[in-house]
Design an enzyme around this catalytic site. Sequence first.
Site, PDB file in Angstrom:
ATOM      1  N   ARG A  10       0.823  -1.216   0.000  1.00  0.00           N
ATOM      2  CA  ARG A  10       0.000   0.000   0.000  1.00  0.00           C
ATOM      3  C   ARG A  10       0.858   1.268   0.000  1.00  0.00           C
ATOM      4  O   ARG A  10       0.333   2.368  -0.153  1.00  0.00           O
ATOM      5  CB  ARG A  10      -0.923  -0.004   1.213  1.00  0.00           C
ATOM      6  N   CYS A  11       2.164   1.122   0.177  1.00  0.00           N
ATOM      7  CA  CYS A  11       3.080   2.271   0.254  1.00  0.00           C
ATOM      8  C   CYS A  11       3.699   2.537  -1.117  1.00  0.00           C
ATOM      9  O   CYS A  11       4.296   1.645  -1.723  1.00  0.00           O
ATOM     10  CB  CYS A  11       4.170   1.962   1.282  1.00  0.00           C
TER      11      CYS A  11
END
Length: 115
Positions: A10-11
């Site tokens: 998700r980063c």
Amino acid sequence: MSVTIFHNPRCSKSRETLALLEQKSIQPEIIEYLKTPLNHEQISILVKQLGFSSVRELMRTKEDIYKDLDLKNEHDENVLIAAMVSNPKLIERPIVVNDNKAALGRPPENVLSVL
């Protein structure tokens, strides 16, 4: 060459770092550390491999949990590591390890130094 990335999909920086490795034809072992949390020993080893003088350098100090646990005022490295074991989102990411060297992928190009 045995390369590992401690990754959070998700980063954006983590995704960019993984893409950079793949562009270099490196297929790293991917450890999603939020799903497979690190233990105390693994975090201690990473801090040494990264060349950090304090475990705090590996912490995401802007996370709410950092403030909620009042870690800013904590000076015991073992307590800080325990907080990271219990709350893996406190661990800065991504981290790329190659043999006994590690680099934080902020910016992603930093990891080229350990390849």
